[in-house]
Design a protein around this motif. Sequence first.
Motif, PDB file in Angstrom:
ATOM      1  N   CYS A   1      -5.598   1.883  -9.063  1.00  0.00           N
ATOM      2  CA  CYS A   1      -4.603   1.962  -8.520  1.00  0.00           C
ATOM      3  C   CYS A   1      -5.580   0.935  -7.140  1.00  0.00           C
ATOM      4  CB  CYS A   1      -3.818   2.539  -7.901  1.00  0.00           C
ATOM      5  SG  CYS A   1      -2.669   2.419  -6.889  1.00  0.00           S
ATOM      6  N   PRO A   2      -4.910  -0.158  -6.755  1.00  0.00           N
ATOM      7  CA  PRO A   2      -5.123  -0.554  -5.384  1.00  0.00           C
ATOM      8  C   PRO A   2      -3.735  -0.853  -4.420  1.00  0.00           C
ATOM      9  CG  PRO A   2      -3.588  -2.170  -7.080  1.00  0.00           C
ATOM     10  CD  PRO A   2      -4.458  -1.228  -8.156  1.00  0.00           C
ATOM     11  N   ILE A   3      -2.852  -0.200  -4.478  1.00  0.00           N
ATOM     12  CA  ILE A   3      -2.018   0.229  -3.173  1.00  0.00           C
ATOM     13  C   ILE A   3      -3.056   1.776  -3.209  1.00  0.00           C
ATOM     14  CG2 ILE A   3      -0.195   0.435  -2.480  1.00  0.00           C
ATOM     15  CD1 ILE A   3       1.465  -0.998  -4.832  1.00  0.00           C
ATOM     16  N   CYS A   4      -3.194   2.297  -3.895  1.00  0.00           N
ATOM     17  CA  CYS A   4      -4.384   3.993  -3.792  1.00  0.00           C
ATOM     18  C   CYS A   4      -5.160   3.564  -2.618  1.00  0.00           C
ATOM     19  CB  CYS A   4      -4.271   4.649  -5.076  1.00  0.00           C
ATOM     20  SG  CYS A   4      -2.912   5.051  -5.941  1.00  0.00           S
ATOM     21  N   ALA A   5      -5.934   1.916  -3.200  1.00  0.00           N
ATOM     22  CA  ALA A   5      -7.002   2.071  -2.456  1.00  0.00           C
ATOM     23  C   ALA A   5      -6.351   1.455  -0.802  1.00  0.00           C
ATOM     24  CB  ALA A   5      -7.662   0.865  -2.754  1.00  0.00           C
ATOM     25  N   THR A   6      -5.975   0.638  -0.827  1.00  0.00           N
ATOM     26  CA  THR A   6      -4.905   1.174   0.170  1.00  0.00           C
ATOM     27  C   THR A   6      -4.435   2.088   0.964  1.00  0.00           C
ATOM     28  OG1 THR A   6      -4.159  -1.395  -0.372  1.00  0.00           O
ATOM     29  CG2 THR A   6      -3.693  -0.508   1.448  1.00  0.00           C
ATOM     30  N   PHE A   7      -4.130   2.528   0.759  1.00  0.00           N
ATOM     31  CA  PHE A   7      -3.568   4.149   1.159  1.00  0.00           C
ATOM     32  C   PHE A   7      -4.574   5.263   1.483  1.00  0.00           C
ATOM     33  CE2 PHE A   7      -2.612   8.386   0.695  1.00  0.00           C
ATOM     34  CZ  PHE A   7      -2.113   9.091   1.341  1.00  0.00           C
ATOM     35  N   GLU A   8      -6.212   5.529   0.556  1.00  0.00           N
ATOM     36  CA  GLU A   8      -7.008   5.787   0.904  1.00  0.00           C
ATOM     37  C   GLU A   8      -7.465   5.247   2.241  1.00  0.00           C
ATOM     38  OE1 GLU A   8      -7.930   9.275   0.196  1.00  0.00           O
ATOM     39  OE2 GLU A   8      -6.715   9.431  -1.575  1.00  0.00           O
ATOM     40  N   GLN A   9      -7.858   3.838   2.098  1.00  0.00           N
ATOM     41  CA  GLN A   9      -8.362   3.674   3.485  1.00  0.00           C
ATOM     42  C   GLN A   9      -7.835   3.675   4.373  1.00  0.00           C
ATOM     43  OE1 GLN A   9      -9.276  -0.608   2.103  1.00  0.00           O
ATOM     44  NE2 GLN A   9     -10.117  -0.315  -0.299  1.00  0.00           N
ATOM     45  N   ALA A  10      -6.362   3.940   4.547  1.00  0.00           N
ATOM     46  CA  ALA A  10      -5.794   3.950   5.807  1.00  0.00           C
ATOM     47  C   ALA A  10      -5.342   5.353   6.033  1.00  0.00           C
ATOM     48  CB  ALA A  10      -4.262   3.356   5.656  1.00  0.00           C
ATOM     49  N   VAL A  11      -5.433   6.402   5.414  1.00  0.00           N
ATOM     50  CA  VAL A  11      -4.717   7.773   5.314  1.00  0.00           C
ATOM     51  C   VAL A  11      -5.841   9.005   5.899  1.00  0.00           C
ATOM     52  CG1 VAL A  11      -3.060   9.490   5.561  1.00  0.00           C
ATOM     53  CG2 VAL A  11      -2.583   6.323   5.108  1.00  0.00           C
TER      54      VAL A  11
ATOM     55  N   GLU B   1     -10.736  -4.916  -7.861  1.00  0.00           N
ATOM     56  CA  GLU B   1      -9.676  -5.675  -8.012  1.00  0.00           C
ATOM     57  C   GLU B   1      -9.209  -4.672  -9.208  1.00  0.00           C
ATOM     58  OE1 GLU B   1      -8.341  -7.483  -6.698  1.00  0.00           O
ATOM     59  OE2 GLU B   1      -9.171  -8.459  -5.459  1.00  0.00           O
ATOM     60  N   GLU B   2      -7.749  -4.453  -9.387  1.00  0.00           N
ATOM     61  CA  GLU B   2      -6.890  -4.029 -10.560  1.00  0.00           C
ATOM     62  C   GLU B   2      -7.163  -4.316 -12.141  1.00  0.00           C
ATOM     63  OE1 GLU B   2      -2.794  -3.066 -12.008  1.00  0.00           O
ATOM     64  OE2 GLU B   2      -2.651  -3.459 -10.503  1.00  0.00           O
ATOM     65  N   SER B   3      -7.689  -5.960 -12.164  1.00  0.00           N
ATOM     66  CA  SER B   3      -7.814  -6.196 -13.861  1.00  0.00           C
ATOM     67  C   SER B   3      -9.591  -6.155 -13.382  1.00  0.00           C
ATOM     68  CB  SER B   3      -7.663  -7.853 -13.175  1.00  0.00           C
ATOM     69  OG  SER B   3      -7.977  -8.484 -12.095  1.00  0.00           O
ATOM     70  N   ASP B   4     -10.620  -6.434 -12.934  1.00  0.00           N
ATOM     71  CA  ASP B   4     -11.664  -5.730 -13.176  1.00  0.00           C
ATOM     72  C   ASP B   4     -12.207  -4.367 -13.707  1.00  0.00           C
ATOM     73  OD1 ASP B   4     -14.904  -5.721 -12.818  1.00  0.00           O
ATOM     74  OD2 ASP B   4     -14.861  -7.113 -10.994  1.00  0.00           O
ATOM     75  N   ASP B   5     -12.273  -3.808 -14.682  1.00  0.00           N
ATOM     76  CA  ASP B   5     -12.702  -2.203 -14.185  1.00  0.00           C
ATOM     77  C   ASP B   5     -14.421  -2.029 -14.691  1.00  0.00           C
ATOM     78  OD1 ASP B   5     -11.557  -0.553 -16.373  1.00  0.00           O
ATOM     79  OD2 ASP B   5     -12.482  -0.466 -18.242  1.00  0.00           O
ATOM     80  N   LYS B   6     -14.066  -2.120 -13.598  1.00  0.00           N
ATOM     81  CA  LYS B   6     -15.650  -1.781 -13.091  1.00  0.00           C
ATOM     82  C   LYS B   6     -16.007  -0.580 -13.631  1.00  0.00           C
ATOM     83  CE  LYS B   6     -17.185  -4.741  -9.795  1.00  0.00           C
ATOM     84  NZ  LYS B   6     -18.610  -5.304  -7.844  1.00  0.00           N
ATOM     85  N   PHE B   7     -15.165   0.563 -13.146  1.00  0.00           N
ATOM     86  CA  PHE B   7     -15.187   1.621 -13.591  1.00  0.00           C
ATOM     87  C   PHE B   7     -15.480   2.386 -14.103  1.00  0.00           C
ATOM     88  CE2 PHE B   7     -12.348   2.472  -8.810  1.00  0.00           C
ATOM     89  CZ  PHE B   7     -13.717   2.530  -8.580  1.00  0.00           C
ATOM     90  N   ALA B   8     -15.552   1.497 -15.922  1.00  0.00           N
ATOM     91  CA  ALA B   8     -15.683   1.808 -17.019  1.00  0.00           C
ATOM     92  C   ALA B   8     -17.145   1.975 -17.109  1.00  0.00           C
ATOM     93  CB  ALA B   8     -14.868   0.384 -17.828  1.00  0.00           C
ATOM     94  N   LYS B   9     -18.167   1.596 -16.290  1.00  0.00           N
ATOM     95  CA  LYS B   9     -19.418   1.227 -16.138  1.00  0.00           C
ATOM     96  C   LYS B   9     -19.926   2.812 -15.637  1.00  0.00           C
ATOM     97  CE  LYS B   9     -19.488  -3.163 -16.527  1.00  0.00           C
ATOM     98  NZ  LYS B   9     -18.018  -3.437 -16.842  1.00  0.00           N
TER      99      LYS B   9
ATOM    100  N   SER C   1     -12.648   3.516  -1.719  1.00  0.00           N
ATOM    101  CA  SER C   1     -13.114   1.863  -0.017  1.00  0.00           C
ATOM    102  C   SER C   1     -13.500   1.101  -0.739  1.00  0.00           C
ATOM    103  CB  SER C   1     -14.686   2.775   0.248  1.00  0.00           C
ATOM    104  OG  SER C   1     -15.324   2.406  -0.529  1.00  0.00           O
ATOM    105  N   ALA C   2     -13.052  -0.183   0.573  1.00  0.00           N
ATOM    106  CA  ALA C   2     -13.383  -1.326   0.512  1.00  0.00           C
ATOM    107  C   ALA C   2     -14.674  -1.724   0.329  1.00  0.00           C
ATOM    108  CB  ALA C   2     -13.158  -2.085   1.810  1.00  0.00           C
ATOM    109  N   ASN C   3     -16.364  -1.465   0.406  1.00  0.00           N
ATOM    110  CA  ASN C   3     -17.292  -1.422  -0.542  1.00  0.00           C
ATOM    111  C   ASN C   3     -16.802  -1.472  -2.152  1.00  0.00           C
ATOM    112  OD1 ASN C   3     -18.207  -1.909   2.423  1.00  0.00           O
ATOM    113  ND2 ASN C   3     -18.923  -0.009   2.530  1.00  0.00           N
TER     114      ASN C   3
END
Length: 270
Positions: free
Chosen positions: A104-114, A179-187, A173-175
Amino acid sequence: MSARNSRANKAAARERLRLERERQAKKDRIRRQVVVAVSTVAVLAAAGGIGYAVMQANKPSAWEAAKDAKVVKPKNTEGENGTTVVIGKPAAKKTLEVYEDSRCPICATFEQAVGETVKKDLDAGKYKLKYIGATFIDNSDNGEGSKNALSALGAALDVSPEAFMDYKAALYSANFHPEESDDKFAKDAYLLEVADSVDALKNNAAFKKNVENGTFDPWALKMSQTFDDSGVSGTPTLRMDGKKVVAEGSDNAPMTVEQFNAAVDKALKG
């Protein structure tokens, strides 16, 4: 030449011709047998290949198989199937429920901020944190990253609650957050690359093995079902005492430290 010699020569010629025809017929038979044998092998090989392909096509995927596999509970969990994940000081009276999907990109924004504020609050015993992981983005985007990251979070939780929190922060993290459409975490390789930024997980053989073997895949699916059964429809969602914790004047999670502190302080008083 006598008539007798002439007949003998003709007979010999006919015999040579007969023998030559027999030799040629034998060669033809052998050639046909070889062709038939090769063709039979080819047909059998093709049939075997098709059969194998069909078998592989009908073989359940790792995640399909995980649905029926035995659940291995990560350490530091409670409840049926280990889907109750509560982190913080036992003396804290209130519990903040956090519902997140790793992609979730909004979760990422939340975590990076809070995220750092939440960590400080937990260390201070202001409240406990209850984590509920979701995987619904996989369904909408036809991927596996949410499930795979949730399984890896289970592997981190098996190491320690601190490793879990640090790894969760790294994933968002930003690092590292894609992107939500990029399924990188599948690897798995990418999840392990992210883990190298966490001291407790870097070069941790047990963690690496659990990620690569999918040890906590069935647990991830059970955790995802817990989210589905919660009635929460989106992420990030915060709740305390059964009530949503939202930014003032909205129905959304607080996305800044100021909004978060105000919303949480209000919930703690309520």
